[in-house]
Design a protein around this motif. Structure first.
Motif, PDB file in Angstrom:
ATOM      1  N   GLY A  45      43.923  46.583  46.921  1.00  0.00           N
ATOM      2  CA  GLY A  45      44.004  47.979  47.279  1.00  0.00           C
ATOM      3  C   GLY A  45      42.753  48.516  47.951  1.00  0.00           C
ATOM      4  O   GLY A  45      42.634  49.717  48.162  1.00  0.00           O
ATOM      5  N   ALA A  46      41.817  47.644  48.282  1.00  0.00           N
ATOM      6  CA  ALA A  46      40.582  48.091  48.939  1.00  0.00           C
ATOM      7  C   ALA A  46      40.894  48.564  50.352  1.00  0.00           C
ATOM      8  O   ALA A  46      41.760  48.020  51.025  1.00  0.00           O
ATOM      9  N   GLN A  47      40.182  49.586  50.783  1.00  0.00           N
ATOM     10  CA  GLN A  47      40.346  50.103  52.140  1.00  0.00           C
ATOM     11  C   GLN A  47      39.191  49.563  52.981  1.00  0.00           C
ATOM     12  O   GLN A  47      38.042  49.886  52.738  1.00  0.00           O
ATOM     13  N   TRP A  48      39.533  48.716  53.952  1.00  0.00           N
ATOM     14  CA  TRP A  48      38.506  48.105  54.791  1.00  0.00           C
ATOM     15  C   TRP A  48      37.906  49.134  55.732  1.00  0.00           C
ATOM     16  O   TRP A  48      38.618  49.872  56.407  1.00  0.00           O
ATOM     17  N   LEU A  49      36.591  49.165  55.792  1.00  0.00           N
ATOM     18  CA  LEU A  49      35.885  50.000  56.750  1.00  0.00           C
ATOM     19  C   LEU A  49      35.359  49.152  57.900  1.00  0.00           C
ATOM     20  O   LEU A  49      35.231  49.637  59.018  1.00  0.00           O
ATOM     21  N   ALA A  50      35.036  47.919  57.607  1.00  0.00           N
ATOM     22  CA  ALA A  50      34.616  46.946  58.626  1.00  0.00           C
ATOM     23  C   ALA A  50      34.937  45.559  58.090  1.00  0.00           C
ATOM     24  O   ALA A  50      34.754  45.286  56.908  1.00  0.00           O
TER      25      ALA A  50
ATOM     26  N   THR B 245      37.790  32.451  52.324  1.00  0.00           N
ATOM     27  CA  THR B 245      38.557  33.631  51.965  1.00  0.00           C
ATOM     28  C   THR B 245      37.608  34.812  51.801  1.00  0.00           C
ATOM     29  O   THR B 245      36.426  34.634  51.495  1.00  0.00           O
ATOM     30  N   ILE B 246      38.141  35.990  52.007  1.00  0.00           N
ATOM     31  CA  ILE B 246      37.341  37.193  51.828  1.00  0.00           C
ATOM     32  C   ILE B 246      37.739  37.797  50.487  1.00  0.00           C
ATOM     33  O   ILE B 246      38.918  38.079  50.257  1.00  0.00           O
ATOM     34  N   GLY B 247      36.761  37.969  49.644  1.00  0.00           N
ATOM     35  CA  GLY B 247      37.019  38.500  48.306  1.00  0.00           C
ATOM     36  C   GLY B 247      36.924  40.011  48.280  1.00  0.00           C
ATOM     37  O   GLY B 247      35.843  40.561  48.153  1.00  0.00           O
ATOM     38  N   ALA B 248      38.047  40.655  48.406  1.00  0.00           N
ATOM     39  CA  ALA B 248      38.090  42.110  48.309  1.00  0.00           C
ATOM     40  C   ALA B 248      39.056  42.484  47.191  1.00  0.00           C
ATOM     41  O   ALA B 248      40.054  41.801  46.956  1.00  0.00           O
TER      42      ALA B 248
END
Length: 160
Positions: free
Chosen positions: A78-83, A72-75
Protein backbone atom coordinates in the motif's frame (compact mmCIF):
# COMPACT_ATOMS: atom_id res chain seq x y z
CA UNK A 1 22.08 26.56 -29.25
CA UNK A 2 22.42 23.16 -27.59
CA UNK A 3 19.36 20.96 -27.38
CA UNK A 4 19.27 19.22 -23.99
CA UNK A 5 16.04 17.32 -24.62
CA UNK A 6 16.17 14.75 -27.39
CA UNK A 7 12.64 13.41 -27.95
CA UNK A 8 13.89 10.41 -29.96
CA UNK A 9 16.25 9.30 -27.19
CA UNK A 10 13.44 9.66 -24.65
CA UNK A 11 11.14 7.56 -26.84
CA UNK A 12 13.84 4.86 -27.06
CA UNK A 13 14.20 4.85 -23.27
CA UNK A 14 10.45 4.66 -22.76
CA UNK A 15 10.09 1.81 -25.26
CA UNK A 16 12.94 -0.08 -23.58
CA UNK A 17 11.31 0.31 -20.17
CA UNK A 18 7.95 -0.86 -21.47
CA UNK A 19 9.47 -3.90 -23.17
CA UNK A 20 11.49 -4.91 -20.11
CA UNK A 21 8.91 -4.33 -17.38
CA UNK A 22 6.56 -6.88 -15.93
CA UNK A 23 9.10 -9.40 -14.69
CA UNK A 24 10.83 -10.05 -17.98
CA UNK A 25 14.59 -10.39 -18.21
CA UNK A 26 16.61 -7.23 -18.59
CA UNK A 27 19.82 -6.53 -20.38
CA UNK A 28 23.37 -6.68 -19.06
CA UNK A 29 23.60 -2.90 -18.78
CA UNK A 30 22.54 -3.18 -15.16
CA UNK A 31 25.26 -5.77 -14.48
CA UNK A 32 28.49 -3.84 -15.01
CA UNK A 33 31.58 -6.02 -14.75
CA UNK A 34 35.35 -5.98 -14.67
CA UNK A 35 37.40 -8.79 -16.19
CA UNK A 36 41.13 -9.30 -15.79
CA UNK A 37 43.77 -12.02 -15.76
CA UNK A 38 45.82 -12.61 -12.63
CA UNK A 39 48.49 -15.29 -12.96
CA UNK A 40 46.91 -18.59 -13.95
CA UNK A 41 43.27 -17.54 -13.67
CA UNK A 42 40.76 -14.94 -14.81
CA UNK A 43 38.75 -12.84 -12.37
CA UNK A 44 35.29 -11.46 -13.17
CA UNK A 45 33.71 -8.95 -10.77
CA UNK A 46 30.02 -8.25 -11.43
CA UNK A 47 28.19 -5.49 -9.55
CA UNK A 48 24.90 -6.81 -8.18
CA UNK A 49 23.92 -4.44 -5.35
CA UNK A 50 20.76 -5.29 -3.47
CA UNK A 51 20.47 -8.77 -4.99
CA UNK A 52 19.45 -11.68 -2.77
CA UNK A 53 22.36 -14.17 -3.00
CA UNK A 54 19.83 -17.01 -3.25
CA UNK A 55 18.52 -15.57 -6.53
CA UNK A 56 21.91 -15.72 -8.28
CA UNK A 57 22.18 -18.55 -10.81
CA UNK A 58 25.37 -19.48 -12.66
CA UNK A 59 25.28 -21.96 -15.55
CA UNK A 60 27.97 -23.12 -17.96
CA UNK A 61 26.92 -24.64 -21.26
CA UNK A 62 29.26 -25.17 -24.21
CA UNK A 63 31.79 -22.53 -23.04
CA UNK A 64 29.08 -19.94 -22.34
CA UNK A 65 28.75 -18.72 -18.77
CA UNK A 66 25.28 -17.38 -17.94
CA UNK A 67 24.74 -15.17 -14.89
CA UNK A 68 21.16 -14.57 -13.75
CA UNK A 69 20.05 -12.56 -10.74
CA UNK A 70 16.90 -10.97 -9.41
CA UNK A 71 16.52 -7.73 -7.56
CA UNK A 72 13.30 -6.88 -5.76
CA UNK A 73 12.26 -3.57 -4.29
CA UNK A 74 11.15 -3.85 -0.70
CA UNK A 75 8.26 -1.49 -0.19
CA UNK A 76 5.46 -1.88 2.30
CA UNK A 77 2.08 -2.98 0.96
CA UNK A 78 0.00 0.00 0.00
CA UNK A 79 3.00 2.34 -0.18
CA UNK A 80 2.62 5.35 -2.45
CA UNK A 81 5.71 5.71 -4.64
CA UNK A 82 7.11 9.21 -4.94
CA UNK A 83 10.18 8.16 -6.91
CA UNK A 84 11.35 4.77 -8.18
CA UNK A 85 14.69 5.00 -9.96
CA UNK A 86 16.46 1.86 -8.81
CA UNK A 87 16.10 -1.00 -11.29
CA UNK A 88 14.29 -4.15 -10.24
CA UNK A 89 13.53 -7.43 -11.94
CA UNK A 90 15.36 -10.43 -13.36
CA UNK A 91 18.64 -9.76 -15.12
CA UNK A 92 20.81 -11.95 -17.33
CA UNK A 93 24.32 -11.69 -18.72
CA UNK A 94 26.27 -14.18 -20.82
CA UNK A 95 30.02 -14.44 -21.25
CA UNK A 96 31.75 -16.51 -23.91
CA UNK A 97 34.58 -18.50 -22.36
CA UNK A 98 37.55 -19.66 -24.38
CA UNK A 99 38.43 -23.30 -24.78
CA UNK A 100 41.50 -22.90 -22.57
CA UNK A 101 39.72 -22.47 -19.23
CA UNK A 102 38.96 -25.14 -16.65
CA UNK A 103 35.15 -25.12 -16.51
CA UNK A 104 35.05 -27.68 -13.69
CA UNK A 105 36.96 -25.47 -11.21
CA UNK A 106 35.13 -22.12 -11.54
CA UNK A 107 34.56 -20.57 -8.12
CA UNK A 108 31.99 -17.92 -7.15
CA UNK A 109 31.79 -15.62 -4.14
CA UNK A 110 29.21 -12.90 -3.41
CA UNK A 111 30.18 -10.21 -0.92
CA UNK A 112 29.18 -6.56 -0.44
CA UNK A 113 27.04 -6.56 -3.60
CA UNK A 114 29.82 -7.89 -5.85
CA UNK A 115 29.82 -11.35 -7.43
CA UNK A 116 33.43 -12.48 -7.89
CA UNK A 117 34.12 -15.38 -10.25
CA UNK A 118 37.52 -17.04 -10.42
CA UNK A 119 38.02 -18.96 -13.66
CA UNK A 120 41.21 -21.05 -13.75
CA UNK A 121 43.19 -21.53 -16.93
CA UNK A 122 43.33 -25.18 -17.96
CA UNK A 123 46.60 -27.04 -17.52
CA UNK A 124 46.80 -27.72 -21.26
CA UNK A 125 46.86 -23.97 -21.96
CA UNK A 126 49.63 -23.06 -19.49
CA UNK A 127 53.18 -22.53 -20.75
CA UNK A 128 55.43 -25.51 -20.07
CA UNK A 129 58.97 -26.70 -20.68
CA UNK A 130 59.74 -29.46 -23.16
CA UNK A 131 62.94 -31.44 -22.83
CA UNK A 132 64.90 -31.90 -26.06
CA UNK A 133 67.51 -34.64 -26.24
CA UNK A 134 70.58 -34.52 -28.49
CA UNK A 135 73.12 -37.35 -28.58
CA UNK A 136 73.11 -38.02 -24.86
CA UNK A 137 72.71 -34.38 -23.74
CA UNK A 138 69.46 -32.86 -22.50
CA UNK A 139 68.40 -29.24 -22.79
CA UNK A 140 65.07 -27.53 -22.26
CA UNK A 141 63.02 -25.26 -24.44
CA UNK A 142 60.28 -23.10 -22.99
CA UNK A 143 57.24 -24.07 -25.10
CA UNK A 144 55.28 -21.02 -23.97
CA UNK A 145 57.65 -18.39 -25.34
CA UNK A 146 59.84 -20.38 -27.68
CA UNK A 147 63.03 -19.19 -25.91
CA UNK A 148 65.96 -21.55 -25.86
CA UNK A 149 67.66 -22.77 -22.71
CA UNK A 150 70.78 -23.85 -24.60
CA UNK A 151 72.41 -23.28 -27.98
CA UNK A 152 72.34 -27.00 -28.80
CA UNK A 153 68.59 -27.09 -28.23
CA UNK A 154 68.12 -24.42 -30.89
CA UNK A 155 70.19 -26.40 -33.37
CA UNK A 156 68.11 -29.53 -32.71
CA UNK A 157 64.82 -27.61 -33.03
CA UNK A 158 65.89 -26.01 -36.32
CA UNK A 159 67.23 -29.23 -37.77
CA UNK A 160 64.16 -31.29 -36.90
Amino acid sequence: MALTFDPFREMDRMAARLLTSGGTQRSASWMPMDLYRSGDHYVVNVDLPGVDPGSIELDVDANTLTIQAERTIGAADGAQWLAQERPAGRYIRQLGLGADVDLERIQANYEHGVLMLTIPIAERAKPRRITVEQRGRQTSIDAGSGSEAGATAGAVAEGA
